[in-house]
Design a protein around this motif. Structure first.
Motif, PDB file in Angstrom:
ATOM      1  N   GLY A 163       0.807  -1.219   0.000  1.00 42.95           N
ATOM      2  CA  GLY A 163       0.000   0.000   0.000  1.00 42.95           C
ATOM      3  C   GLY A 163       0.837   1.264   0.000  1.00 42.95           C
ATOM      4  N   VAL A 164       2.098   1.161  -0.510  1.00 50.37           N
ATOM      5  CA  VAL A 164       2.935   2.362  -0.579  1.00 50.37           C
ATOM      6  C   VAL A 164       3.412   2.596  -2.012  1.00 50.37           C
ATOM      7  N   PRO A 165       2.459   2.717  -2.955  1.00 50.16           N
ATOM      8  CA  PRO A 165       2.896   2.878  -4.342  1.00 50.16           C
ATOM      9  C   PRO A 165       3.767   4.125  -4.531  1.00 50.16           C
ATOM     10  N   ASP A 166       3.618   5.086  -3.556  1.00 55.62           N
ATOM     11  CA  ASP A 166       4.483   6.258  -3.626  1.00 55.62           C
ATOM     12  C   ASP A 166       5.350   6.229  -2.373  1.00 55.62           C
ATOM     13  N   SER A 167       6.601   5.842  -2.509  1.00 55.05           N
ATOM     14  CA  SER A 167       7.444   5.613  -1.335  1.00 55.05           C
ATOM     15  C   SER A 167       7.814   6.909  -0.613  1.00 55.05           C
ATOM     16  N   ALA A 168       7.928   6.823   0.701  1.00 53.12           N
ATOM     17  CA  ALA A 168       8.534   7.925   1.469  1.00 53.12           C
ATOM     18  C   ALA A 168       9.989   8.033   1.026  1.00 53.12           C
ATOM     19  N   GLY A 169      10.561   9.203   1.204  1.00 49.41           N
ATOM     20  CA  GLY A 169      11.993   9.352   0.895  1.00 49.41           C
ATOM     21  C   GLY A 169      12.266   9.721  -0.550  1.00 49.41           C
ATOM     22  N   VAL A 170      11.205   9.764  -1.372  1.00 50.40           N
ATOM     23  CA  VAL A 170      11.422  10.202  -2.761  1.00 50.40           C
ATOM     24  C   VAL A 170      11.103  11.698  -2.807  1.00 50.40           C
ATOM     25  N   PRO A 171      12.098  12.546  -3.042  1.00 52.03           N
ATOM     26  CA  PRO A 171      11.851  13.998  -2.977  1.00 52.03           C
ATOM     27  C   PRO A 171      10.841  14.450  -4.034  1.00 52.03           C
ATOM     28  N   ALA A 172      10.032  15.428  -3.675  1.00 52.70           N
ATOM     29  CA  ALA A 172       9.021  15.936  -4.630  1.00 52.70           C
ATOM     30  C   ALA A 172       9.694  16.424  -5.910  1.00 52.70           C
ATOM     31  N   CYS A 173      10.918  16.924  -5.754  1.00 51.08           N
ATOM     32  CA  CYS A 173      11.601  17.452  -6.960  1.00 51.08           C
ATOM     33  C   CYS A 173      11.949  16.324  -7.932  1.00 51.08           C
ATOM     34  N   VAL A 174      11.921  15.087  -7.431  1.00 50.05           N
ATOM     35  CA  VAL A 174      12.164  13.955  -8.333  1.00 50.05           C
ATOM     36  C   VAL A 174      10.830  13.433  -8.869  1.00 50.05           C
ATOM     37  N   SER A 175       9.893  13.186  -7.925  1.00 47.37           N
ATOM     38  CA  SER A 175       8.634  12.543  -8.373  1.00 47.37           C
ATOM     39  C   SER A 175       7.829  13.457  -9.299  1.00 47.37           C
ATOM     40  N   ARG A 176       8.095  14.769  -9.204  1.00 48.47           N
ATOM     41  CA  ARG A 176       7.278  15.652 -10.088  1.00 48.47           C
ATOM     42  C   ARG A 176       7.699  15.506 -11.545  1.00 48.47           C
ATOM     43  N   ASP A 177       8.867  14.891 -11.787  1.00 47.06           N
ATOM     44  CA  ASP A 177       9.277  14.638 -13.177  1.00 47.06           C
ATOM     45  C   ASP A 177       8.742  13.311 -13.693  1.00 47.06           C
ATOM     46  N   THR A 178       7.975  12.625 -12.846  1.00 54.26           N
ATOM     47  CA  THR A 178       7.377  11.351 -13.283  1.00 54.26           C
ATOM     48  C   THR A 178       5.888  11.559 -13.530  1.00 54.26           C
ATOM     49  N   ILE A 179       5.494  11.361 -14.769  1.00 53.81           N
ATOM     50  CA  ILE A 179       4.076  11.481 -15.134  1.00 53.81           C
ATOM     51  C   ILE A 179       3.494  10.072 -15.185  1.00 53.81           C
ATOM     52  N   VAL A 180       2.345   9.863 -14.548  1.00 58.27           N
ATOM     53  CA  VAL A 180       1.753   8.528 -14.482  1.00 58.27           C
ATOM     54  C   VAL A 180       0.452   8.492 -15.285  1.00 58.27           C
ATOM     55  N   CYS A 181       0.369   7.500 -16.174  1.00 60.22           N
ATOM     56  CA  CYS A 181      -0.860   7.315 -16.953  1.00 60.22           C
ATOM     57  C   CYS A 181      -1.480   5.960 -16.619  1.00 60.22           C
ATOM     58  N   PRO A 182      -2.761   5.781 -16.871  1.00 63.34           N
ATOM     59  CA  PRO A 182      -3.371   4.469 -16.633  1.00 63.34           C
ATOM     60  C   PRO A 182      -2.890   3.461 -17.674  1.00 63.34           C
ATOM     61  N   TYR A 183      -2.593   2.245 -17.257  1.00 58.77           N
ATOM     62  CA  TYR A 183      -2.192   1.192 -18.197  1.00 58.77           C
ATOM     63  C   TYR A 183      -3.372   0.884 -19.123  1.00 58.77           C
ATOM     64  N   ASN A 184      -3.045   0.558 -20.367  1.00 60.56           N
ATOM     65  CA  ASN A 184      -4.077   0.242 -21.366  1.00 60.56           C
ATOM     66  C   ASN A 184      -4.937   1.439 -21.765  1.00 60.56           C
ATOM     67  N   ASP A 185      -4.479   2.662 -21.481  1.00 57.72           N
ATOM     68  CA  ASP A 185      -5.258   3.841 -21.868  1.00 57.72           C
ATOM     69  C   ASP A 185      -4.423   4.722 -22.797  1.00 57.72           C
ATOM     70  N   SER A 186      -4.484   4.418 -24.097  1.00 57.08           N
ATOM     71  CA  SER A 186      -3.625   5.154 -25.043  1.00 57.08           C
ATOM     72  C   SER A 186      -4.132   6.583 -25.253  1.00 57.08           C
ATOM     73  N   ASP A 187      -5.415   6.813 -25.036  1.00 63.29           N
ATOM     74  CA  ASP A 187      -5.924   8.196 -25.156  1.00 63.29           C
ATOM     75  C   ASP A 187      -5.310   9.091 -24.084  1.00 63.29           C
TER      76      ASP A 187
END
Ligand code: KE4
Length: 435
Positions: A163-187
């Motif tokens: 239940g920790v898909p977003d780990s503690a210890g990952v700085p916001a300045c790093v995670s903000r460069d990660t864009i997450v999309c739903p799998y199987n959603d090409s639109d």
């Protein structure tokens, strides 16, 4: 089954290893109880510290496709070790392995060997950023690519299990460069890429997702991902750490007829030893040190013992009968589906090649949201009954079950007998699984 020795070992382990384990999913947090400590394994069988014997479907999270203690791999390790276990200098065997990998996965024209899938994907990301000069990355919700900071965002596998898909210890300045999309959603991906392609270095995807449990790509999804990334000069990374050499001798990319720009491999290619790889066109790979400005290194990269195990694994796999492996898996899955029908249970069973996941939900599972409609408590009850019946499954709803070339029809029969006992209670209770 008695598990007193595992209990004692777990208590002792917890005093010196965090949670008593060296990788979180092994701690059984999602299913409760004490993890079995393993004494030995051979073929499809595994033996715990109390000498209980199980048919194994964890298979070291997919690595042991040839079965445990494969004689050819064991011999290769023994012979290699007698000549020295690590040199920190190049060897001919590394060249042989990389040439074999390139022949099997033609999109990997040039390769860098590393020690884990995490290292492979982390390095592929840095290389993509160095090659494009752009910083953002795109991943898909529920896909797991190891534990590097940029990729521990909406991650699957153990992160999802705990239940920790977003780990503690990952700085916001790093995670903000990660864009997450739903799998199987090409639109959704198309909208993100059209709006932000000038910032996006790469898209990384599990071409068959196995870290939310097994989820197959829609036919159009992967081709849309390829078309969009090619159009906007975005590096497409196929994370084939699980799928590489799982479905065929090579990458699942060849079955889909899609060539990514970079591929990450692991698990199977090391024959159970710490070995992984990433590779792609020379145009991209030659940006890596010592030729280019993107730095990546490793003391044990291309380790001679691990490389020898990998060479032995590939040699055995090149002759292996994947059709029979997939038929054995189909026999098991067909049997499980027949038992579910007999009990009038409508759980979702996803299967592909020699991998399957039974989701404790009545909805079709095609992405993170639908995977999460599964009932983890129901899975836990199922897990423990199967374990008591001598079947060793992943201690998490959100993992794949893996067969090997060593699984036999007798293993399948034993598994189906246990399966019938494990799902029967859900028929009586008319399981109120969500979904
Ligand atoms: P490693 O760093 O664990 O070698 O590989 C990370 C990784 C990368 N990509 C994919 C598609 C993966 O599945 C993995 C690791 N898989 C998990 C199990 N699904 C490893 C098991 C664990 O974390 O203990």
């Amino acid at each position: 089954m008695s598990r007193n020795k595992s209990r004692a070992l777990f208590a002792q382990a917890a005093r010196c290893m965090v949670g008593g384990v060296n990788s979180p999913v092994r701690a059984y947090k999602a299913v409760g109880g004490t993890p079995v400590f393993i004494r030995s394994a051979r073929g499809s069988g595994i033996v715990d510290a109390d000498r209980n014997r199980y048919v194994d479907y964890v298979m070291s999270w997919g690595a042991m496709i040839l079965g445990h203690a494969h004689p050819g791999i064991v011999r290769a390790i023994q012979q290699a070790a007698e000549s020295g276990t690590s040199f920190g200098a190049p060897t001919a065997q590394e060249t042989a392995l990389c040439r074999a990998l390139s022949r099997a996965v033609p999109s990997m024209q040039k390769i860098r060997l590393v020690n884990s899938g995490t290292e492979a994907t982390m390095s592929a990301l840095r290389l993509s950023r160095g090659f494009t000069g752009k910083n953002r990355i795109v991943k898909f919700e529920g896909c797991y690519h190891g534990h590097s900071d940029s990729l521990l965002v909406k991650a699957g596998s153990g992160a999802l299990t705990l239940g920790v898909p977003d780990s503690a210890g990952v700085p916001a300045c790093v995670s903000r460069d990660t864009i997450v999309c739903p799998y199987n959603d090409s639109d959704a991906l198309a909208r993100v890429i059209k709006a932000r392609h000038k910032e996006i270095a790469c898209v990384i995807v599990e071409p068959v997702a196995a870290n939310m449990g097994l989820i197959l790509p829609d036919v159009s999804f992967l081709s849309a991902v390829r078309e969009l990334t090619a159009r906007y000069r975005i590096v497409l990374i196929f994370d084939e750490v699980i799928t590489g050499f799982r479905f065929t001798f090579g990458g699942v990319q060849q079955l889909f007829g899609i060539a990514p720009d970079l591929t990450c491999l692991g698990k199977i290619i090391g024959g159970g030893l710490p070995l992984a790889a990433y590779g792609g066109s020379a145009e991209i790979m030659d940006r890596l040190a010592p030729l280019g400005p993107v730095y990546q290194a490793g003391t044990l990269s291309g380790n001679p013992v691990a490389v020898s195990a990998g060479l032995a694994a590939l040699a055995a796999l090149e002759k292996a009968d994947y059709v029979r492996l997939n038929e054995t898996t189909a026999d098991l899955c067909d049997g499980m589906e027949a038992i579910l029908r007999m009990f009038n249970l409508h759980f979702c069973l996803n299967r592909a090649g020699s991998v399957f996941t039974l989701f404790f939900t009545q909805r079709p599972v095609r992405d993170f949201v639908t995977a999460k409609t599964s009932d983890p408590k129901a899975y836990a009850r199922f897990f423990w009954t199967m374990l008591e019946e001598g079947i060793h499954l992943p201690p998490s709803q959100f993992e794949g079950n893996f067969l090997s070339f060593a699984h036999t029809p007798a293993d399948i029969q034993r598994t189906l007998k246990a399966f019938s006992k494990a799902v029967a209670p859900f028929a009586k209770s008319r399981c109120r699984c969500r979904g």
